[in-house]
Design a protein around this motif. Structure first.
Motif, PDB file in Angstrom:
ATOM      1  N   ASN A 184     -36.622  40.808 -36.164  1.00  0.00           N
ATOM      2  CA  ASN A 184     -35.047  40.523 -36.681  1.00  0.00           C
ATOM      3  C   ASN A 184     -34.289  39.584 -36.693  1.00  0.00           C
ATOM      4  O   ASN A 184     -34.066  39.672 -37.353  1.00  0.00           O
ATOM      5  CB  ASN A 184     -34.380  41.407 -35.350  1.00  0.00           C
TER       6      ASN A 184
ATOM      7  N   HIS B  51     -21.961  29.546 -37.956  1.00  0.00           N
ATOM      8  CA  HIS B  51     -21.940  30.825 -38.619  1.00  0.00           C
ATOM      9  C   HIS B  51     -22.886  31.821 -37.100  1.00  0.00           C
ATOM     10  O   HIS B  51     -23.539  31.215 -37.231  1.00  0.00           O
ATOM     11  CB  HIS B  51     -23.374  30.635 -39.495  1.00  0.00           C
TER      12      HIS B  51
ATOM     13  N   ILE C 209     -26.341  27.371 -37.705  1.00  0.00           N
ATOM     14  CA  ILE C 209     -25.824  29.208 -37.716  1.00  0.00           C
ATOM     15  C   ILE C 209     -26.769  29.322 -35.948  1.00  0.00           C
ATOM     16  O   ILE C 209     -28.030  28.178 -35.674  1.00  0.00           O
ATOM     17  CB  ILE C 209     -27.438  29.530 -38.169  1.00  0.00           C
TER      18      ILE C 209
ATOM     19  N   GLU D 188     -32.356  37.181 -44.817  1.00  0.00           N
ATOM     20  CA  GLU D 188     -31.012  37.999 -45.382  1.00  0.00           C
ATOM     21  C   GLU D 188     -29.980  37.192 -45.470  1.00  0.00           C
ATOM     22  O   GLU D 188     -29.196  37.020 -47.138  1.00  0.00           O
ATOM     23  CB  GLU D 188     -30.634  39.406 -43.977  1.00  0.00           C
ATOM     24  N   LEU D 189     -30.471  35.672 -44.780  1.00  0.00           N
ATOM     25  CA  LEU D 189     -28.948  34.509 -46.175  1.00  0.00           C
ATOM     26  C   LEU D 189     -29.990  33.680 -47.116  1.00  0.00           C
ATOM     27  O   LEU D 189     -29.316  32.508 -47.658  1.00  0.00           O
ATOM     28  CB  LEU D 189     -29.607  33.850 -44.591  1.00  0.00           C
TER      29      LEU D 189
ATOM     30  N   ILE E 295     -24.119  34.426 -35.373  1.00  0.00           N
ATOM     31  CA  ILE E 295     -25.321  35.950 -35.531  1.00  0.00           C
ATOM     32  C   ILE E 295     -25.566  36.513 -34.475  1.00  0.00           C
ATOM     33  O   ILE E 295     -26.639  36.118 -33.627  1.00  0.00           O
ATOM     34  CB  ILE E 295     -25.771  35.782 -36.599  1.00  0.00           C
ATOM     35  N   GLN E 296     -24.586  38.032 -34.324  1.00  0.00           N
ATOM     36  CA  GLN E 296     -25.515  38.845 -32.983  1.00  0.00           C
ATOM     37  C   GLN E 296     -26.425  38.919 -33.197  1.00  0.00           C
ATOM     38  O   GLN E 296     -26.983  40.145 -34.107  1.00  0.00           O
ATOM     39  CB  GLN E 296     -24.414  39.772 -32.208  1.00  0.00           C
ATOM     40  N   LEU E 297     -28.245  39.170 -32.531  1.00  0.00           N
ATOM     41  CA  LEU E 297     -28.962  40.123 -32.634  1.00  0.00           C
ATOM     42  C   LEU E 297     -29.074  40.688 -31.477  1.00  0.00           C
ATOM     43  O   LEU E 297     -28.529  40.968 -30.783  1.00  0.00           O
ATOM     44  CB  LEU E 297     -30.135  38.674 -31.603  1.00  0.00           C
TER      45      LEU E 297
ATOM     46  N   LYS F  44     -33.264  38.544 -40.017  1.00  0.00           N
ATOM     47  CA  LYS F  44     -31.854  37.843 -40.782  1.00  0.00           C
ATOM     48  C   LYS F  44     -31.628  36.514 -41.014  1.00  0.00           C
ATOM     49  O   LYS F  44     -30.736  36.096 -42.075  1.00  0.00           O
ATOM     50  CB  LYS F  44     -31.660  37.998 -39.133  1.00  0.00           C
TER      51      LYS F  44
ATOM     52  N   PHE G 131     -27.904  32.410 -33.365  1.00  0.00           N
ATOM     53  CA  PHE G 131     -28.360  33.483 -33.170  1.00  0.00           C
ATOM     54  C   PHE G 131     -28.140  33.489 -31.855  1.00  0.00           C
ATOM     55  O   PHE G 131     -28.774  32.834 -30.350  1.00  0.00           O
ATOM     56  CB  PHE G 131     -29.511  33.934 -32.742  1.00  0.00           C
ATOM     57  N   ASN G 132     -26.698  34.824 -31.443  1.00  0.00           N
ATOM     58  CA  ASN G 132     -27.107  35.710 -29.378  1.00  0.00           C
ATOM     59  C   ASN G 132     -27.631  36.032 -29.631  1.00  0.00           C
ATOM     60  O   ASN G 132     -27.304  37.223 -29.921  1.00  0.00           O
ATOM     61  CB  ASN G 132     -25.186  35.668 -30.169  1.00  0.00           C
TER      62      ASN G 132
END
Length: 232
Positions: free
Chosen positions: A154, A139, A121, A161-162, A141-143, A158, A123-124
């Motif tokens: 946040n 995978h 994963i 949520e996963l 994910i834009q933060l 995230k 996180f951008n």
């Protein structure tokens, strides 16, 4: 009770560190005697020992995801976690790997993306557009970046949520400082190496303040000291 990590069995160590809470964020870090996160070669490997590595791998195995900043992932040669036979007694899948990056500058051929069972994963945390090559193997994910003060909450939200509800964060110090400031960490496991580095330590904000934490467990292995701290 002080646990001797050199003599204790893996199930005993796991029982010492396991949390019953469904959602749990743990920080796991090593520092020198004089408060540095890295040694002369700018790596935490300068400070570590056999028992610390044993504990690091076990804490990962107790987790759903290992969270780390991109600079630390690159400098410490992170790789996607794999199942390990010695942790079969936990009856858990190996954790996912989650990396936080603002530049998205990665060598996509390294084990950071190609050594495990599930995609890393990413996180951008910046405005860089992910490449097609990165999107194929990770995978992403834009933060949200509109409110820096909510970055840490946040990020953890995230992961939850996963379905990745047991999180172990292994730094770097910048990421840890943000999580601590947001009160997003429930447990801080701190290894104190017998080595000293010299000079002025950086990132004091990445260490738990004694007024906010309670020591609920401790362990030793030779000259290494291990503290298990819970937020008070």
């Amino acid at each position: 009770m002080i646990l001797d990590l050199h003599l204790a069995s893996l199930p005993d160590i796991a029982a010492h560190y396991e949390s019953d809470s469904q959602n749990w964020v743990r920080a796991n870090m090593i520092i020198s005697q004089d408060g540095h996160f890295v040694g002369p070669s700018d790596s935490s490997r300068d400070l570590t020992g056999e028992s610390d590595l044993k504990l690091l791998l076990l804490l990962r195995a107790l987790s759903d995801v290992v969270l780390v900043g991109a600079n630390t992932a690159r400098n410490e040669n992170y790789r996607q976690p794999k199942a390990r036979d010695e942790f079969a007694f936990l009856n858990r899948k190996p954790p996912r790997l989650a990396v936080v990056s603002s530049s998205l500058e990665f060598d996509l051929t390294t084990p950071l993306f190609n050594a495990g069972q599930e995609p890393t994963i990413v996180f951008n945390a910046g405005s860089t557009t992910p490449s097609a090559e990165l999107l194929k193997i990770a995978h992403v994910i834009q933060l949200p970046d509109e409110d820096p003060s909510s970055f840490a909450t946040n990020l953890i939200a995230k992961l939850f949520e996963l379905g990745l509800r047991k999180v172990t964060c292994e730094g770097g110090p910048s990421l840890l400082a943000q999580l601590l400031k947001a009160d997003a960490i429930n447990e801080y496991d701190l290894t104190i190496s017998p080595l000293s580095v010299g000079g002025t330590p950086q990132w004091p904000d990445a260490l738990p303040k004694t007024t906010d934490w309670v020591e609920v467990g401790s362990a030793i292995s030779g000259d290494f000291e291990f503290k298990r701290l819970l937020r008070s």
